[in-house]
Design a protein around this motif. Structure first.
Motif, PDB file in Angstrom:
ATOM      1  N   GLY A 140       0.809  -1.214   0.000  1.00 46.37           N
ATOM      2  CA  GLY A 140       0.000   0.000   0.000  1.00 46.37           C
ATOM      3  C   GLY A 140       0.843   1.265   0.000  1.00 46.37           C
ATOM      4  N   ILE A 141       1.983   1.245   0.670  1.00 45.54           N
ATOM      5  CA  ILE A 141       2.872   2.406   0.657  1.00 45.54           C
ATOM      6  C   ILE A 141       3.401   2.645  -0.757  1.00 45.54           C
ATOM      7  CG2 ILE A 141       5.129   3.249   1.429  1.00 45.54           C
ATOM      8  CD1 ILE A 141       4.499   2.007   4.164  1.00 45.54           C
ATOM      9  N   VAL A 142       3.816   1.559  -1.408  1.00 46.41           N
ATOM     10  CA  VAL A 142       4.336   1.702  -2.777  1.00 46.41           C
ATOM     11  C   VAL A 142       3.245   2.203  -3.724  1.00 46.41           C
ATOM     12  CG1 VAL A 142       5.303   0.434  -4.728  1.00 46.41           C
ATOM     13  CG2 VAL A 142       6.131  -0.023  -2.427  1.00 46.41           C
ATOM     14  N   THR A 143       2.080   1.570  -3.682  1.00 51.26           N
ATOM     15  CA  THR A 143       1.001   2.020  -4.568  1.00 51.26           C
ATOM     16  C   THR A 143       0.498   3.401  -4.170  1.00 51.26           C
ATOM     17  OG1 THR A 143      -0.661   0.854  -3.259  1.00 51.26           O
ATOM     18  CG2 THR A 143       0.227  -0.291  -5.181  1.00 51.26           C
ATOM     19  N   GLY A 144       0.522   3.723  -2.894  1.00 50.50           N
ATOM     20  CA  GLY A 144       0.115   5.058  -2.449  1.00 50.50           C
ATOM     21  C   GLY A 144       1.021   6.140  -2.999  1.00 50.50           C
ATOM     22  N   ILE A 145       2.330   5.904  -2.971  1.00 50.98           N
ATOM     23  CA  ILE A 145       3.267   6.879  -3.525  1.00 50.98           C
ATOM     24  C   ILE A 145       3.044   7.040  -5.024  1.00 50.98           C
ATOM     25  CG2 ILE A 145       5.715   7.285  -4.011  1.00 50.98           C
ATOM     26  CD1 ILE A 145       6.307   5.997  -1.270  1.00 50.98           C
ATOM     27  N   ILE A 146       2.865   5.918  -5.706  1.00 53.19           N
ATOM     28  CA  ILE A 146       2.630   5.983  -7.155  1.00 53.19           C
ATOM     29  C   ILE A 146       1.337   6.726  -7.460  1.00 53.19           C
ATOM     30  CG2 ILE A 146       2.102   4.589  -9.192  1.00 53.19           C
ATOM     31  CD1 ILE A 146       4.056   2.485  -8.033  1.00 53.19           C
ATOM     32  N   PHE A 147       0.270   6.417  -6.736  1.00 55.90           N
ATOM     33  CA  PHE A 147      -1.013   7.072  -6.996  1.00 55.90           C
ATOM     34  C   PHE A 147      -0.988   8.550  -6.628  1.00 55.90           C
ATOM     35  CE2 PHE A 147      -3.627   2.918  -6.743  1.00 55.90           C
ATOM     36  CZ  PHE A 147      -3.293   2.647  -8.059  1.00 55.90           C
ATOM     37  N   VAL A 148      -0.268   8.923  -5.581  1.00 52.97           N
ATOM     38  CA  VAL A 148      -0.168  10.336  -5.227  1.00 52.97           C
ATOM     39  C   VAL A 148       0.571  11.101  -6.324  1.00 52.97           C
ATOM     40  CG1 VAL A 148       0.963  11.950  -3.641  1.00 52.97           C
ATOM     41  CG2 VAL A 148      -0.410  10.100  -2.745  1.00 52.97           C
ATOM     42  N   LEU A 149       1.638  10.519  -6.833  1.00 54.88           N
ATOM     43  CA  LEU A 149       2.364  11.185  -7.921  1.00 54.88           C
ATOM     44  C   LEU A 149       1.517  11.258  -9.189  1.00 54.88           C
ATOM     45  CD1 LEU A 149       5.944   9.757  -7.383  1.00 54.88           C
ATOM     46  CD2 LEU A 149       5.103  12.050  -6.850  1.00 54.88           C
ATOM     47  N   LEU A 150       0.791  10.179  -9.497  1.00 58.42           N
ATOM     48  CA  LEU A 150      -0.092  10.211 -10.662  1.00 58.42           C
ATOM     49  C   LEU A 150      -1.205  11.243 -10.492  1.00 58.42           C
ATOM     50  CD1 LEU A 150      -0.462   6.431 -11.577  1.00 58.42           C
ATOM     51  CD2 LEU A 150       0.685   8.207 -12.896  1.00 58.42           C
ATOM     52  N   THR A 151      -1.769  11.326  -9.305  1.00 61.09           N
ATOM     53  CA  THR A 151      -2.813  12.305  -9.038  1.00 61.09           C
ATOM     54  C   THR A 151      -2.267  13.726  -9.142  1.00 61.09           C
ATOM     55  OG1 THR A 151      -3.896  10.755  -7.537  1.00 61.09           O
ATOM     56  CG2 THR A 151      -4.547  13.043  -7.364  1.00 61.09           C
ATOM     57  N   LEU A 152      -1.046  13.907  -8.680  1.00 57.15           N
ATOM     58  CA  LEU A 152      -0.431  15.225  -8.722  1.00 57.15           C
ATOM     59  C   LEU A 152      -0.225  15.706 -10.151  1.00 57.15           C
ATOM     60  CD1 LEU A 152       1.011  17.536  -7.154  1.00 57.15           C
ATOM     61  CD2 LEU A 152       3.105  16.207  -7.424  1.00 57.15           C
ATOM     62  N   PHE A 153       0.223  14.807 -11.027  1.00 60.16           N
ATOM     63  CA  PHE A 153       0.551  15.220 -12.379  1.00 60.16           C
ATOM     64  C   PHE A 153      -0.582  15.018 -13.392  1.00 60.16           C
ATOM     65  CE2 PHE A 153       4.808  14.347 -10.591  1.00 60.16           C
ATOM     66  CZ  PHE A 153       5.288  15.641 -10.665  1.00 60.16           C
ATOM     67  N   LEU A 154      -1.411  14.006 -13.205  1.00 56.89           N
ATOM     68  CA  LEU A 154      -2.459  13.728 -14.184  1.00 56.89           C
ATOM     69  C   LEU A 154      -3.786  14.412 -13.872  1.00 56.89           C
ATOM     70  CD1 LEU A 154      -1.891   9.948 -14.933  1.00 56.89           C
ATOM     71  CD2 LEU A 154      -1.151  11.913 -16.272  1.00 56.89           C
ATOM     72  N   VAL A 155      -4.056  14.652 -12.595  1.00 56.65           N
ATOM     73  CA  VAL A 155      -5.335  15.240 -12.197  1.00 56.65           C
ATOM     74  C   VAL A 155      -5.060  16.475 -11.331  1.00 56.65           C
ATOM     75  CG1 VAL A 155      -7.586  14.732 -11.198  1.00 56.65           C
ATOM     76  CG2 VAL A 155      -6.210  12.872 -12.105  1.00 56.65           C
ATOM     77  N   PRO A 156      -4.562  17.546 -11.932  1.00 56.61           N
ATOM     78  CA  PRO A 156      -4.240  18.719 -11.111  1.00 56.61           C
ATOM     79  C   PRO A 156      -5.463  19.523 -10.676  1.00 56.61           C
ATOM     80  CG  PRO A 156      -3.788  19.175 -13.410  1.00 56.61           C
ATOM     81  CD  PRO A 156      -4.200  17.728 -13.324  1.00 56.61           C
ATOM     82  N   GLY A 157      -6.637  19.194 -11.179  1.00 54.90           N
ATOM     83  CA  GLY A 157      -7.841  19.959 -10.861  1.00 54.90           C
ATOM     84  C   GLY A 157      -8.463  19.608  -9.528  1.00 54.90           C
ATOM     85  N   GLY A 158      -7.898  18.697  -8.779  1.00 54.57           N
ATOM     86  CA  GLY A 158      -8.444  18.347  -7.484  1.00 54.57           C
ATOM     87  C   GLY A 158      -9.555  17.331  -7.540  1.00 54.57           C
ATOM     88  N   MET A 159      -9.489  16.384  -8.458  1.00 60.05           N
ATOM     89  CA  MET A 159     -10.526  15.358  -8.558  1.00 60.05           C
ATOM     90  C   MET A 159     -10.350  14.266  -7.510  1.00 60.05           C
ATOM     91  SD  MET A 159     -12.662  16.055 -10.950  1.00 60.05           S
ATOM     92  CE  MET A 159     -13.361  14.487 -11.388  1.00 60.05           C
ATOM     93  N   GLY A 160      -9.248  14.251  -6.806  1.00 64.05           N
ATOM     94  CA  GLY A 160      -9.002  13.237  -5.787  1.00 64.05           C
ATOM     95  C   GLY A 160      -8.824  13.900  -4.435  1.00 64.05           C
ATOM     96  N   ILE A 161      -8.247  13.172  -3.526  1.00 62.45           N
ATOM     97  CA  ILE A 161      -7.939  13.717  -2.209  1.00 62.45           C
ATOM     98  C   ILE A 161      -6.854  14.764  -2.394  1.00 62.45           C
ATOM     99  CG2 ILE A 161      -7.093  13.175   0.085  1.00 62.45           C
ATOM    100  CD1 ILE A 161      -8.048  10.309  -0.377  1.00 62.45           C
ATOM    101  N   ASP A 162      -7.070  15.965  -1.870  1.00 64.05           N
ATOM    102  CA  ASP A 162      -6.115  17.035  -2.099  1.00 64.05           C
ATOM    103  C   ASP A 162      -5.834  17.775  -0.803  1.00 64.05           C
ATOM    104  OD1 ASP A 162      -4.428  18.759  -3.436  1.00 64.05           O
ATOM    105  OD2 ASP A 162      -6.046  20.132  -3.972  1.00 64.05           O
ATOM    106  N   VAL A 163      -4.656  17.591  -0.282  1.00 62.84           N
ATOM    107  CA  VAL A 163      -4.195  18.372   0.862  1.00 62.84           C
ATOM    108  C   VAL A 163      -2.829  18.959   0.532  1.00 62.84           C
ATOM    109  CG1 VAL A 163      -5.521  17.245   2.680  1.00 62.84           C
ATOM    110  CG2 VAL A 163      -3.354  16.282   1.979  1.00 62.84           C
ATOM    111  N   SER A 164      -2.631  19.327  -0.731  1.00 58.09           N
ATOM    112  CA  SER A 164      -1.340  19.835  -1.168  1.00 58.09           C
ATOM    113  C   SER A 164      -1.009  21.184  -0.549  1.00 58.09           C
ATOM    114  CB  SER A 164      -1.295  19.920  -2.690  1.00 58.09           C
ATOM    115  OG  SER A 164      -2.294  20.789  -3.150  1.00 58.09           O
ATOM    116  N   PHE A 165      -2.000  21.862   0.010  1.00 54.90           N
ATOM    117  CA  PHE A 165      -1.726  23.140   0.651  1.00 54.90           C
ATOM    118  C   PHE A 165      -0.896  22.956   1.921  1.00 54.90           C
ATOM    119  CE2 PHE A 165      -5.733  21.647   2.346  1.00 54.90           C
ATOM    120  CZ  PHE A 165      -5.610  21.862   3.708  1.00 54.90           C
TER     121      PHE A 165
END
Length: 93
Positions: free
Chosen positions: A35-60
């Motif tokens: 889960g840690i490995v897939t979590g890191i991958i999914f967070v990076l994918l969410t950061l670059f592929l979905v910048p509009g905030g379609m997922g969990i977003d606490v980047s602030f």
């Protein structure tokens, strides 16, 4: 939202195909590592592929926010792993 659902599905598949006797401690440990490995991958994918905030977003919150999102993905993955294990137990009876 789609990456969270994908993490749940991957976790369920991990729990379903996990071999051996019902070893919940081992399933939790291996599920957390995966889960840690897939979590890191999914967070990076969410950061670059979905910048509009379609997922969990606490980047602030910066790096702390990314760690929180990774922990959320790990928890979703572990819940999916236990659901997959439960489903395996039900279907194999």
């Amino acid at each position: 939202m789609w990456f969270e659902l994908l993490a749940l599905i991957f976790g369920a598949a991990f729990g379903f195909f996990h071999r051996g006797k019902e070893d919940y401690k081992g399933l939790l440990r291996n599920g957390a590592i995966t889960g840690i490995v897939t979590g890191i991958i999914f967070v990076l994918l969410t950061l670059f592929l979905v910048p509009g905030g379609m997922g969990i977003d606490v980047s602030f919150l910066g790096v702390f926010g990314f760690v929180i999102v990774i922990v959320i993905f790990v928890l979703i993955f572990i819940v999916g792993a236990f659901l997959g294990d439960w489903l395996e137990r039900i279907l194999k009876k």
